[in-house]
Scaffold this active site. Structure first.
Site, PDB file in Angstrom:
ATOM      1  N   LYS A 107      -3.571  -3.177   2.545  1.00 23.80           N
ATOM      2  CA  LYS A 107      -3.993  -1.830   2.937  1.00 23.80           C
ATOM      3  C   LYS A 107      -5.019  -1.843   4.074  1.00 23.80           C
ATOM      4  O   LYS A 107      -5.295  -0.807   4.666  1.00 23.80           O
ATOM      5  CB  LYS A 107      -4.539  -1.083   1.727  1.00 23.80           C
ATOM      6  CG  LYS A 107      -3.448  -0.813   0.686  1.00 23.80           C
ATOM      7  CD  LYS A 107      -3.951   0.050  -0.446  1.00 23.80           C
ATOM      8  CE  LYS A 107      -2.824   0.459  -1.379  1.00 23.80           C
ATOM      9  NZ  LYS A 107      -2.545  -0.589  -2.384  1.00 23.80           N
TER      10      LYS A 107
HETATM   11  C1  LIG Z   1      -1.383  -0.471  -3.059  1.00 25.88           C
HETATM   12  C2  LIG Z   1      -0.841  -1.733  -3.570  1.00 25.88           C
HETATM   13  C3  LIG Z   1       0.506  -1.874  -3.916  1.00 25.88           C
HETATM   14  C4  LIG Z   1       1.464  -0.720  -3.861  1.00 25.88           C
HETATM   15  O1  LIG Z   1       1.727  -0.274  -2.558  1.00 25.88           O
HETATM   16  P1  LIG Z   1       2.415   1.153  -2.332  1.00 25.88           P
HETATM   17  O2  LIG Z   1       2.494   1.330  -0.881  1.00 25.88           O
HETATM   18  O3  LIG Z   1       1.547   2.171  -2.991  1.00 25.88           O
HETATM   19  O4  LIG Z   1       3.752   1.086  -2.999  1.00 25.88           O
HETATM   20  C5  LIG Z   1       0.958  -3.108  -4.305  1.00 25.88           C
HETATM   21  N1  LIG Z   1       0.125  -4.161  -4.414  1.00 25.88           N
HETATM   22  C6  LIG Z   1      -1.184  -4.067  -4.123  1.00 25.88           C
HETATM   23  C7  LIG Z   1      -2.056  -5.253  -4.295  1.00 25.88           C
HETATM   24  C8  LIG Z   1      -1.703  -2.860  -3.689  1.00 25.88           C
HETATM   25  O5  LIG Z   1      -2.994  -2.765  -3.402  1.00 25.88           O
END
Ligand SMILES: *Cc1c(COP(=O)(O)O)cnc(C)c1O
Length: 427
Positions: A107
């Site tokens: 992210k």
């Molecule tokens: C946010 C997150 C996900 C999920 O991603 P999405 O885009 O919401 O499907 C998976 N793994 C980790 C470690 C995350 O932080």
């Protein structure tokens, strides 16, 4: 580039407005009006391009002329500032490691890109923008880090009390400056609902926006690393299958966008924990959102994934078309732990619970001789230290990025209902 609301009741708007608003007035999420594939020449010669050039090619049509070329390139350089290696795990399976950034979660890419776009768009505005974000774990840290010190922007992060890991909590509660954390007595879905309610509340006169993957500037740059993976794997001459550990389905939806831009991908697999709303929909054809269930892969504990509607739009809302390119499977915590052990025993690779769920998706799908499976390693194992060290005979070394926050003091405001959030926002 213009964007329309997927509820089709608000007028179309610019990239700038979509970034500032987050959600359209009709509560629909935004979707780009057109998607023009990149040239075949570019895809065929992708190994000749740097990651910054690839990112620029992928995103430029979605920004249009709303950010000058040089500024956009600068934003990309600040965002794509670490590596995205595909690490071999099995003969025909690799882990696309997305965790080499500042908070060690994928992210970081979306958060940093969005923070810079918003700062740019708001620079001539006297009024401060407040970014409201609900997190099930990693979003909070990435957003806090990405927005730290951004001029004219205040950030308020809501997280479910006791449901994020210690390190995640530290990452979102210790930075200070323009970042405030609200510790919510509830689950992630409650946090998300509070955020959505605030957007509709006319008594709140601050300019609010979201930094969840519903925001186009957080969602779209996630396309980049699917291109980066392809660039590394092209020489193998195999068909690529991506398995994406999914919660809100923003990441996998960005992957499908990359495919629409011409990236050769055989199949996308959305791998989930027992929060199986989408796998159920794929199997039964009925979409039934449910309250979220707590699991060891808690960044995916989402009962009503916000981005699934975007995926449906990408396939003209046809389940039949969707099934041709997209599969979705759900796995239990026991299966996840067994798989972490199996991966470690056979290849010495330490997968975090989310990555292990991704790996399971590849196995369930069944790769053929000519396929190469890539599962996204969405977070460093240190982010889920308890589970990893309980499950595997390893001691995870604490990376520098994490050491920096681990001894800092947590500062959070308790909230138990929307009224608490509202009181805070009206202050
Ligand atoms: C946010 C997150 C996900 C999920 O991603 P999405 O885009 O919401 O499907 C998976 N793994 C980790 C470690 C995350 O932080």
């Amino acid at each position: 580039m213009n964007y329309y609301s997927l509820h089709h009741k608000s007028p179309k708007t610019t990239f700038k407005n979509a970034v500032i608003e987050g959600l359209a007035k009709d509560r629909g999420i935004y979707f780009p009006e057109s998607i023009t594939p990149l040239s075949k020449d570019f895809i065929d010669n992708i190994t000749d391009y740097s990651n910054h050039e690839i990112a620029y090619e992928a995103i430029k049509q979605f920004v249009g002329d709303e950010i000058p070329t040089e500024k956009l390139k600068e934003i990309i350089a600040n965002t794509v500032s670490f590596d995205f290696p595909v690490v071999k795990v099995d003969k025909n399976i690799g882990a696309l490691e997305l965790f080499h950034g500042p908070t060690m979660a994928f992210k970081d890419v979306g958060a940093k890109f969005m923070a810079q776009c918003l700062e740019y768009f708001n620079q001539d505005n006297d009024q401060e923008v407040t970014v409201l974000v609900a997190t099930s774990g990693d979003t909070g840290g990435a957003v806090a880090n990405g927005f730290l010190g951004a001029k004219g922007i205040k950030v308020v992060i809501l997280y479910p009390s006791g449901k994020v890991s210690d390190i995640q909590e530290k990452q979102l509660t210790t930075l200070g400056q323009n970042i405030t954390a609200l510790e919510v007595d509830g689950v992630f879905d409650d946090c998300q609902e509070m955020v959505k309610t605030a957007f509709l509340d006319e008594e709140i006169t601050r300019t609010l926006t979201s930094a969840n993957s519903i925001n186009v500037a957080r969602w779209l740059p996630q396309m980049f690393y699917f291109f980066f993976a392809y660039k590394q794997l092209k020489k193998l001459n195999k068909e690529i299958v991506f398995s994406v550990p999914s919660g809100n389905f923003g990441n996998i939806c960005a992957g499908i966008m990359a495919q629409k831009l011409g990236l050769p991908v055989k199949q996308f697999i959305a791998s989930t924990n027992v929060n199986d709303t989408v796998p159920n929909y794929m199997a039964k054809g009925v979409y039934t959102p449910k309250p979220s269930i707590a699991t060891i892969s808690n960044a995916m504990d989402v009962g009503n994934p916000s981005n699934f509607i975007r995926i449906q739009e990408l396939f003209n809302n046809s389940l039949e078309d969707l099934k041709k390119a997209f599969s979705s499977y759900s796995f239990s915590d026991d299966e996840t732990k067994d798989t972490m052990k199996m991966i470690y025993d056979t290849s010495n690779y330490v997968a975090d619970p989310h990555g292990a769920v991704g790996y399971l998706g590849l196995k369930k799908y069944g790769l053929t001789e000519n396929d190469y499976g890539v599962f996204l390693e969405t977070a460093h194992p240190v982010k889920f230290l308890d589970v990893v060290e309980e499950t595997l005979p390893v001691k995870v070394a604490i990376p520098e990025q994490i050491k920096k926050v681990i001894d800092k003091e947590k500062v959070a405001i308790k909230a138990s209902s929307y009224e608490d959030l509202k009181a805070f926002l009206l202050k």
